[in-house]
Write a protein that holds these residues in place. Structure first.
Motif, PDB file in Angstrom:
ATOM      1  N   ARG A   1       0.869  -1.192   0.000  1.00 51.93           N
ATOM      2  CA  ARG A   1       0.000   0.000   0.000  1.00 51.93           C
ATOM      3  C   ARG A   1       0.899   1.233   0.000  1.00 51.93           C
ATOM      4  O   ARG A   1       0.992   1.965   0.980  1.00 51.93           O
ATOM      5  CB  ARG A   1      -0.920   0.007   1.218  1.00 51.93           C
ATOM      6  N   THR A   2       1.613   1.436  -1.101  1.00 52.89           N
ATOM      7  CA  THR A   2       2.517   2.580  -1.203  1.00 52.89           C
ATOM      8  C   THR A   2       2.005   3.533  -2.271  1.00 52.89           C
ATOM      9  O   THR A   2       1.154   3.169  -3.082  1.00 52.89           O
ATOM     10  CB  THR A   2       3.931   2.108  -1.598  1.00 52.89           C
TER      11      THR A   2
ATOM     12  N   GLN B   1      -0.354   2.830  -5.932  1.00 55.86           N
ATOM     13  CA  GLN B   1      -1.759   3.255  -5.855  1.00 55.86           C
ATOM     14  C   GLN B   1      -2.550   2.991  -7.137  1.00 55.86           C
ATOM     15  O   GLN B   1      -3.686   2.548  -7.086  1.00 55.86           O
ATOM     16  CB  GLN B   1      -1.835   4.734  -5.513  1.00 55.86           C
TER      17      GLN B   1
ATOM     18  N   ASP C   1      -3.694  -0.609  -7.431  1.00 54.37           N
ATOM     19  CA  ASP C   1      -4.216  -1.170  -6.189  1.00 54.37           C
ATOM     20  C   ASP C   1      -5.642  -1.697  -6.401  1.00 54.37           C
ATOM     21  O   ASP C   1      -6.627  -0.956  -6.331  1.00 54.37           O
ATOM     22  CB  ASP C   1      -4.192  -0.079  -5.110  1.00 54.37           C
TER      23      ASP C   1
ATOM     24  N   SER D   1      -8.158  -1.392  -3.432  1.00 55.78           N
ATOM     25  CA  SER D   1      -8.777  -0.072  -3.289  1.00 55.78           C
ATOM     26  C   SER D   1      -9.832   0.155  -4.358  1.00 55.78           C
ATOM     27  O   SER D   1     -10.940   0.608  -4.060  1.00 55.78           O
ATOM     28  CB  SER D   1      -7.729   1.033  -3.403  1.00 55.78           C
TER      29      SER D   1
ATOM     30  N   GLY E   1     -11.692   1.793   6.396  1.00 56.05           N
ATOM     31  CA  GLY E   1     -10.670   1.693   5.350  1.00 56.05           C
ATOM     32  C   GLY E   1     -11.274   2.248   4.069  1.00 56.05           C
ATOM     33  O   GLY E   1     -12.129   3.142   4.102  1.00 56.05           O
ATOM     34  N   VAL E   2     -10.853   1.704   2.940  1.00 59.06           N
ATOM     35  CA  VAL E   2     -11.315   2.235   1.660  1.00 59.06           C
ATOM     36  C   VAL E   2     -12.840   2.082   1.514  1.00 59.06           C
ATOM     37  O   VAL E   2     -13.546   3.032   1.183  1.00 59.06           O
ATOM     38  CB  VAL E   2     -10.579   1.527   0.498  1.00 59.06           C
TER      39      VAL E   2
ATOM     40  N   ASP F   1     -12.999   2.634  13.956  1.00 58.63           N
ATOM     41  CA  ASP F   1     -11.888   1.854  13.398  1.00 58.63           C
ATOM     42  C   ASP F   1     -10.856   1.700  14.501  1.00 58.63           C
ATOM     43  O   ASP F   1     -10.850   2.468  15.461  1.00 58.63           O
ATOM     44  CB  ASP F   1     -11.278   2.575  12.187  1.00 58.63           C
TER      45      ASP F   1
ATOM     46  N   ARG G   1      -7.649   1.985  13.915  1.00 59.49           N
ATOM     47  CA  ARG G   1      -6.513   2.859  13.611  1.00 59.49           C
ATOM     48  C   ARG G   1      -6.896   4.316  13.908  1.00 59.49           C
ATOM     49  O   ARG G   1      -7.816   4.856  13.288  1.00 59.49           O
ATOM     50  CB  ARG G   1      -6.097   2.679  12.158  1.00 59.49           C
TER      51      ARG G   1
ATOM     52  N   GLY H   1      -0.100  -0.178   6.906  1.00 62.10           N
ATOM     53  CA  GLY H   1      -1.392   0.439   6.601  1.00 62.10           C
ATOM     54  C   GLY H   1      -2.575  -0.438   6.991  1.00 62.10           C
ATOM     55  O   GLY H   1      -3.711   0.001   6.955  1.00 62.10           O
TER      56      GLY H   1
ATOM     57  N   ALA I   1      -4.769  -3.143   9.633  1.00 61.78           N
ATOM     58  CA  ALA I   1      -5.024  -3.372  11.053  1.00 61.78           C
ATOM     59  C   ALA I   1      -4.404  -4.696  11.490  1.00 61.78           C
ATOM     60  O   ALA I   1      -4.177  -5.581  10.676  1.00 61.78           O
ATOM     61  CB  ALA I   1      -6.527  -3.403  11.297  1.00 61.78           C
TER      62      ALA I   1
ATOM     63  N   GLN J   1     -14.694  -1.897  22.875  1.00 66.40           N
ATOM     64  CA  GLN J   1     -15.274  -1.504  21.584  1.00 66.40           C
ATOM     65  C   GLN J   1     -16.667  -2.149  21.432  1.00 66.40           C
ATOM     66  O   GLN J   1     -17.616  -1.493  21.017  1.00 66.40           O
ATOM     67  CB  GLN J   1     -14.369  -1.947  20.427  1.00 66.40           C
TER      68      GLN J   1
ATOM     69  N   THR K   1     -17.205  -3.304   7.648  1.00 66.55           N
ATOM     70  CA  THR K   1     -16.182  -3.532   6.612  1.00 66.55           C
ATOM     71  C   THR K   1     -14.854  -3.942   7.234  1.00 66.55           C
ATOM     72  O   THR K   1     -13.833  -3.896   6.564  1.00 66.55           O
ATOM     73  CB  THR K   1     -15.938  -2.243   5.786  1.00 66.55           C
ATOM     74  N   ALA K   2     -14.854  -4.317   8.530  1.00 66.54           N
ATOM     75  CA  ALA K   2     -13.572  -4.504   9.230  1.00 66.54           C
ATOM     76  C   ALA K   2     -12.891  -5.808   8.824  1.00 66.54           C
ATOM     77  O   ALA K   2     -13.479  -6.885   8.905  1.00 66.54           O
ATOM     78  CB  ALA K   2     -13.792  -4.478  10.742  1.00 66.54           C
ATOM     79  N   LEU K   3     -11.650  -5.693   8.393  1.00 68.64           N
ATOM     80  CA  LEU K   3     -10.877  -6.858   7.955  1.00 68.64           C
ATOM     81  C   LEU K   3      -9.457  -6.777   8.486  1.00 68.64           C
ATOM     82  O   LEU K   3      -8.930  -5.686   8.707  1.00 68.64           O
ATOM     83  CB  LEU K   3     -10.815  -6.905   6.423  1.00 68.64           C
TER      84      LEU K   3
HETATM   85  P1  NAD Z   1      -9.054  -3.563   5.094  1.00 69.08           P
HETATM   86  O1  NAD Z   1     -10.049  -3.853   4.027  1.00 69.08           O
HETATM   87  O2  NAD Z   1      -7.980  -4.551   5.348  1.00 69.08           O
HETATM   88  O3  NAD Z   1      -9.834  -3.302   6.475  1.00 69.08           O
HETATM   89  C1  NAD Z   1     -10.913  -2.395   6.539  1.00 69.08           C
HETATM   90  C2  NAD Z   1     -10.811  -1.578   7.813  1.00 69.08           C
HETATM   91  O4  NAD Z   1     -11.148  -2.376   8.938  1.00 69.08           O
HETATM   92  C3  NAD Z   1      -9.424  -1.008   8.094  1.00 69.08           C
HETATM   93  O5  NAD Z   1      -9.511   0.403   8.151  1.00 69.08           O
HETATM   94  C4  NAD Z   1      -9.060  -1.624   9.442  1.00 69.08           C
HETATM   95  O6  NAD Z   1      -8.288  -0.744  10.244  1.00 69.08           O
HETATM   96  C5  NAD Z   1     -10.444  -1.859  10.039  1.00 69.08           C
HETATM   97  N1  NAD Z   1     -10.490  -2.786  11.184  1.00 69.08           N
HETATM   98  C6  NAD Z   1      -9.808  -3.939  11.389  1.00 69.08           C
HETATM   99  N2  NAD Z   1     -10.133  -4.476  12.582  1.00 69.08           N
HETATM  100  C7  NAD Z   1     -11.059  -3.655  13.149  1.00 69.08           C
HETATM  101  C8  NAD Z   1     -11.774  -3.661  14.373  1.00 69.08           C
HETATM  102  N3  NAD Z   1     -11.599  -4.631  15.274  1.00 69.08           N
HETATM  103  N4  NAD Z   1     -12.634  -2.648  14.615  1.00 69.08           N
HETATM  104  C9  NAD Z   1     -12.807  -1.639  13.722  1.00 69.08           C
HETATM  105  N5  NAD Z   1     -12.153  -1.584  12.556  1.00 69.08           N
HETATM  106  C10 NAD Z   1     -11.286  -2.570  12.263  1.00 69.08           C
HETATM  107  O7  NAD Z   1      -8.369  -2.153   4.825  1.00 69.08           O
HETATM  108  P2  NAD Z   1      -8.272  -1.288   3.493  1.00 69.08           P
HETATM  109  O8  NAD Z   1      -9.541  -0.612   3.221  1.00 69.08           O
HETATM  110  O9  NAD Z   1      -7.726  -2.150   2.416  1.00 69.08           O
HETATM  111  O10 NAD Z   1      -7.213  -0.168   3.884  1.00 69.08           O
HETATM  112  C11 NAD Z   1      -6.169  -0.393   4.807  1.00 69.08           C
HETATM  113  C12 NAD Z   1      -5.317   0.860   4.912  1.00 69.08           C
HETATM  114  O11 NAD Z   1      -4.487   1.026   3.783  1.00 69.08           O
HETATM  115  C13 NAD Z   1      -6.078   2.147   5.028  1.00 69.08           C
HETATM  116  O12 NAD Z   1      -5.376   2.988   5.917  1.00 69.08           O
HETATM  117  C14 NAD Z   1      -5.997   2.749   3.692  1.00 69.08           C
HETATM  118  O13 NAD Z   1      -6.170   4.149   3.720  1.00 69.08           O
HETATM  119  C15 NAD Z   1      -4.601   2.358   3.331  1.00 69.08           C
HETATM  120  N6  NAD Z   1      -4.403   2.393   1.901  1.00 69.08           N
HETATM  121  C16 NAD Z   1      -3.245   2.940   1.426  1.00 69.08           C
HETATM  122  C17 NAD Z   1      -3.042   2.973   0.059  1.00 69.08           C
HETATM  123  C18 NAD Z   1      -1.786   3.564  -0.498  1.00 69.08           C
HETATM  124  O14 NAD Z   1      -1.142   4.347   0.149  1.00 69.08           O
HETATM  125  N7  NAD Z   1      -1.433   3.178  -1.713  1.00 69.08           N
HETATM  126  C19 NAD Z   1      -3.954   2.444  -0.804  1.00 69.08           C
HETATM  127  C20 NAD Z   1      -5.115   1.886  -0.270  1.00 69.08           C
HETATM  128  C21 NAD Z   1      -5.317   1.858   1.092  1.00 69.08           C
END
Ligand code: NAD
Length: 372
Positions: A119-120, A124, A127, A130, A173-174, A194, A196, A229, A231, A242, A259-261
């Motif tokens: 996730r850099t 992007q 990705d 995303s 997240g996204v 979240d 984070r 990036g 969790a 929580q 959406t938590a993963l």
């Molecule tokens: P994901 O689909 O893996 O998880 C979705 C969300 O669930 C995350 O925000 C995670 O923190 C949250 N989560 C996990 N356990 C939880 C809990 N117990 N309670 C509440 N929330 C919980 O994540 P994602 O959408 O793929 O994104 C992960 C991170 O990567 C984000 O910070 C996103 O902004 C970042 N990101 C960076 C780039 C980049 O820089 N190229 C691109 C895409 C995403």
């Protein structure tokens, strides 16, 4: 090079790995595109548009027989049989599923799983997580509107005032951030949680309220920063606090979108059955984590079920319900990845010092290259 685009065979998979737009660019770059006739039909890209873009229409075996094959999903048993050893495969290949990787390695494929890209900033544009999660978050809200017997915005009418819906989004997240933005645009009042802490600002900038579960120890604070990036599983003490707060917010909510993963692990359970039982009849939960066990144990993958008057939407593969746009974004992600593995002469190259290529390469020469 000869690039093959077969039709996806997984039931319900309506997306396609190339669009007329990306085919045109690949043809301009000197490649020959062998596209299985009908591959784009479910995503509303007619064969004729691909032909105009320069693709050659063919059957499945000719598409799978190309030296480079572009797919949306991991090939099934029959597709693997149709591919020769040494074929280069690029797609969403489930990099955490060791058996699946082993099957591709045994078939002698050189396979790139784009979900494994870092996730850099540089990664992007390719990705896939995303691009697809963004659409899933949007669609989750629209599905909620479909199963909810009320409207989202506050509405003042001559016959009386209707209250705005209260939406809780768990995981920002996204997908979660897009769900917040979409629900806000429809006029709902939105709260989100979240692990984070960095997402608080993002939630607030979209007009949502952050459900704060304060950290009580340095260990909690450290784990919540995540890794790369993503969790990490939170300590039980934080999860309990929580759960109590989420239960309280869910009682007030009309819609909950989860959406938590955590990569490579079952989804964390955030909504207990007794929380569902305490929610108002007519409320809707859309569980985007259902394929990984669900954020609510009552949701059922692929189904819409009811529990104590609460509708639980467990439909999977939401991007496939928006196949035209999902394919357009996915195909562009693939095109950007191909720039890393095809050189200026149009030949395949495997730059082993490239962090994105290295992370995505999951099997080669009969071996799985990834610890799952
Ligand atoms: P994901 O689909 O893996 O998880 C979705 C969300 O669930 C995350 O925000 C995670 O923190 C949250 N989560 C996990 N356990 C939880 C809990 N117990 N309670 C509440 N929330 C919980 O994540 P994602 O959408 O793929 O994104 C992960 C991170 O990567 C984000 O910070 C996103 O902004 C970042 N990101 C960076 C780039 C980049 O820089 N190229 C691109 C895409 C995403």
């Amino acid at each position: 090079m000869q690039l093959g685009i077969p039709q996806e065979t997984l039931p319900g998979e309506t997306r396609v790995a190339a669009t007329p737009e990306t085919v045109r660019k690949l043809v301009q770059a000197g490649h020959r595109i062998m596209l299985q006739a009908g591959a784009g039909t479910a995503a509303r890209y007619p064969d004729g548009d691909y032909e105009k873009a320069g693709a050659t229409l063919c059957d499945a075996s000719a598409a799978l027989g190309c030296e480079l094959v572009l797919k949306v999903r991991r090939p099934g048993h029959d597709e693997l049989q149709g591919m020769q050893a040494g074929t280069v495969l690029v797609g969403m290949l489930d990099p955490f599923d060791h058996d699946g990787l082993q099957a591709m390695a045994s078939a002698g494929l050189t396979a790139f799983a784009l979900e494994a890209a870092p996730r850099t900033t540089r990664a992007q544009s390719l990705d896939v997580l995303s691009s697809q999660a963004n659409l899933a978050g949007y669609k989750a809200v629209l599905l909620a509107t479909q199963y909810y017997g009320r409207i989202f915005p506050m509405m003042m009418t001559a016959a009386g005032t209707l209250k705005a819906a209260r939406v809780v989004v768990l995981g920002a997240g996204v997908a979660g951030l897009q769900a917040i933005a979409t629900a806000r645009r429809l006029g709902a009042v939105v709260e989100a949680s979240d692990v984070r802490p960095a997402v608080r600002e993002q939630i607030e900038s979209l007009g949502g309220k952050f459900i704060d579960v304060p950290f009580e120890t340095d260990e909690e604070r450290e784990i919540a920063q995540g890794k790369g990036g993503y969790a990490r599983p939170m300590p039980a003490s934080w999860m309990q606090r929580q759960a109590a707060l989420v239960a309280e917010r869910c009682k007030q909510a009309d819609i909950v979108i989860t959406t938590a993963l955590i990569p490579g692990r079952p989804a964390p359970v955030l909504i207990q059955p007794d929380t569902v039982a305490s929610m108002r009849p007519g409320s809707v939960i859309v569980d985007l984590a259902v394929e990984r066990g669900g954020n609510c144990p009552l949701s059922v993958a692929g189904q819409v079920v009811e529990h104590a008057g609460v509708t639980l939407v467990g439909l999977t593969n939401l991007p496939a319900l928006l196949a035209t746009d999902a394919s357009a974004l996915y195909a562009r992600n693939l095109l950007d990845f191909l720039k890393l593995i095809i050189d200026d002469q149009g030949q395949l190259t495997l730059p082993e010092d490239d962090d994105i290529v290295k992370a995505c390469l999951v099997c080669r020469d009969g071996h799985v290259l990834r610890n799952t």
